[in-house]
Design a protein around this motif. Structure first.
Motif, PDB file in Angstrom:
ATOM      1  N   TRP A  41      10.907  -0.476  14.657  1.00  0.00           N
ATOM      2  CA  TRP A  41      12.192  -0.207  13.992  1.00  0.00           C
ATOM      3  C   TRP A  41      13.098  -1.408  14.194  1.00  0.00           C
ATOM      4  O   TRP A  41      13.022  -2.089  15.238  1.00  0.00           O
ATOM      5  CB  TRP A  41      12.862   1.042  14.593  1.00  0.00           C
ATOM      6  N   CYS A  43      17.173  -3.175  12.639  1.00  0.00           N
ATOM      7  CA  CYS A  43      18.257  -3.267  11.668  1.00  0.00           C
ATOM      8  C   CYS A  43      18.877  -4.649  11.788  1.00  0.00           C
ATOM      9  O   CYS A  43      18.706  -5.336  12.805  1.00  0.00           O
ATOM     10  CB  CYS A  43      19.307  -2.164  11.858  1.00  0.00           C
ATOM     11  N   ILE A  68      17.649   6.868  15.657  1.00  0.00           N
ATOM     12  CA  ILE A  68      16.839   6.017  14.782  1.00  0.00           C
ATOM     13  C   ILE A  68      15.533   6.726  14.457  1.00  0.00           C
ATOM     14  O   ILE A  68      15.102   7.609  15.198  1.00  0.00           O
ATOM     15  CB  ILE A  68      16.540   4.645  15.423  1.00  0.00           C
ATOM     16  N   SER A 164      24.143   2.363   8.444  1.00  0.00           N
ATOM     17  CA  SER A 164      23.067   3.093   9.123  1.00  0.00           C
ATOM     18  C   SER A 164      22.538   4.270   8.315  1.00  0.00           C
ATOM     19  O   SER A 164      21.392   4.680   8.480  1.00  0.00           O
ATOM     20  CB  SER A 164      23.555   3.609  10.479  1.00  0.00           C
ATOM     21  N   THR A 166      23.017   7.022   8.995  1.00  0.00           N
ATOM     22  CA  THR A 166      22.623   7.909  10.085  1.00  0.00           C
ATOM     23  C   THR A 166      23.831   8.093  10.987  1.00  0.00           C
ATOM     24  O   THR A 166      24.516   7.120  11.310  1.00  0.00           O
ATOM     25  CB  THR A 166      21.460   7.293  10.898  1.00  0.00           C
ATOM     26  N   TRP A 190      25.722   2.023  13.256  1.00  0.00           N
ATOM     27  CA  TRP A 190      25.037   1.670  14.489  1.00  0.00           C
ATOM     28  C   TRP A 190      25.767   0.514  15.167  1.00  0.00           C
ATOM     29  O   TRP A 190      26.309  -0.364  14.485  1.00  0.00           O
ATOM     30  CB  TRP A 190      23.595   1.230  14.205  1.00  0.00           C
ATOM     31  N   GLN A 225      16.904   9.860   6.085  1.00  0.00           N
ATOM     32  CA  GLN A 225      15.886   8.817   6.283  1.00  0.00           C
ATOM     33  C   GLN A 225      14.982   8.717   5.052  1.00  0.00           C
ATOM     34  O   GLN A 225      13.760   8.788   5.146  1.00  0.00           O
ATOM     35  CB  GLN A 225      15.044   9.125   7.535  1.00  0.00           C
TER      36      GLN A 225
END
Length: 409
Positions: A41, A43, A68, A164, A166, A190, A225
């Motif tokens: 993973w 970013c 994540i 993000s 998220t 994030w 996601q």
């Protein structure tokens, strides 16, 4: 006396020879046993803009829990943290990871603390990135992972990833071991975290996806996601021939290839965001629409198209020098969007024609796949987010599904 001396010399030479051989064998053994780290993973870090900064109570002396979704799994992991765009130190007093039950709640039985050179606390100096120590942790492919950070001092200029898609959660004080995290302040960004690697087999590798908001996932569902990169990762994981291939999303919303836009340009960040990733075997580039959208005068359109093409050439050359295959994605239709103008369409046509003309190792023709059946310069009517530029959830699903998995076999 001389015989005894010669015998001593011979024995000494024998011991040296044995020692050298042992050292060589030890070195070979150590080299053979070296961990094969592969990114699961990632970013792209940038200087967080004022309107995307952590809400009150902020990071300093408080606890942040971030979620994540990884791609490939493993039994040993390490995390990567960044203070690259900050001008003051940021202190991570304690950091833990755990499996997610229902965000922000974690499975307390899986919680483990990270260390940094054997220490619980670490100071990230300005312009610094660090890895945590290797940690035993059973990470499942495609799982959600909670990363909880109890901060000390935190730089006012914050390094993070605003897009993000998220939700992250902030609680005042030290709440590292708070499994429920109820009444936390929510923010869809994030901060500090930029990567997670796993120890994997030699056959494991990953795909780095370099792009702008369409790779970053604007228009996808928050906490779903379901960016096109997520769809691709799920398809790879479900196929035995590709299940050891991770996907790293290095998109930045508003990003440009050459100049302008949000965050460092693709050229400026290429070495760090792409070439520094562990286990990279393929690079997928979907960049250029923001450069084209920023063209002010019709006479500048061919020049801007050439600038983008020249940048592609540099990135291809750099990647090939590392043995990385580079796949070019055509720029999606954008007629009727806020970027639309005849000379901008001309620039896109020039760039897409170059991409299709065998300059990349392969082409992923998103333009063709996302174009309306009645008008090739307009995105499919049911697959954009209302702005005729960004795909919606259905559009990202289509993008992730049209990629030929044979490109990675």
């Amino acid at each position: 006396m001389i015989k005894r001396y010669l015998k001593y010399i011979l024995l000494l030479q024998l011991f040296i020879l044995i020692g050298c051989t042992a050292n060589q064998q030890l070195a070979k053994s150590s080299q053979k046993a070296a961990d094969n780290w592969v990114g699961s993973w990632a970013c792209a870090p940038m200087l967080v803009e004022p309107n995307n900064m952590p809400p009150a109570p902020g990071l300093a002396e408080n606890t942040l829990r971030q979620i994540i979704k990884v791609s490939i799994g493993g039994e040993h992991i390490r995390l990567r943290f960044s203070n690259l765009f900050s001008d003051q130190p940021t202190v991570l007093k304690k950091v833990s990871i755990a499996n997610v039950l229902e965000a922000p709640a974690i499975d307390k039985s899986t919680q483990k603390n990270l260390s940094f050179n054997g220490n619980q606390e670490v100071t990230l100096n300005p312009n610094q990135e660090i890895f945590s120590d290797k940690l035993n942790f059973k990470l499942k492919p495609g799982q959600l992972l909670a990363i909880t950070i109890y901060y000390g001092a935190a730089s006012q200029k914050t390094t993070g990833h605003p897009g993000s898609r998220t939700t992250s959660y902030i609680l005042a004080g030290d709440n590292l071991n708070n499994d429920v995290f109820s009444d936390a302040i929510k923010t869809d960004h994030w901060y500090s975290i930029i990567g997670l690697d796993v120890v994997s087999s030699k056959k494991a590798s990953n795909i780095v996806c370099l792009g702008n908001s369409i790779t970053d996932g604007r228009g996808s569902g928050t906490n779903k996601q379901n960016r096109w990169t997520d769809i691709l990762a799920a398809r790879l994981a479900a196929d035995k021939a590709t299940q050891d291939i991770g996907v790293l999303n290095l998109g930045i919303g508003g990003n440009c290839v050459v100049k302008g836009g949000l965050g460092p340009t693709a050229l400026e960040r290429f070495d760090r965001d792409v070439l520094s990733q562990s286990g990279i075997k393929w690079l997928v580039i979907l960049e250029g629409i923001n450069d084209i959208g920023g063209i002010k005068r019709a006479e500048d359109a061919p020049l801007k198209a050439q600038e983008i093409i020249d940048a592609y050439k540099i990135m291809i050359e750099k990647a090939h020098a590392r043995g990385i295959k580079v796949y070019g994605c055509t720029i999606l239709p954008f007629q009727k969007s806020f970027y639309d103008a005849p000379f901008k369409q001309e620039a896109r046509d020039l760039v897409n024609a170059w991409i299709r003309n065998n300059h990349f190792d392969a082409v992923i023709d998103f333009d063709k796949e996302m174009a309306s059946e009645t008008d090739s310069k307009t995105i499919l009517s049911n697959m954009h987010d209302g702005d005729f530029l960004h795909p919606n959830e259905l559009g990202y699903q289509r993008m992730g599904e049209v990629i030929d998995l044979n490109l990675f076999k």
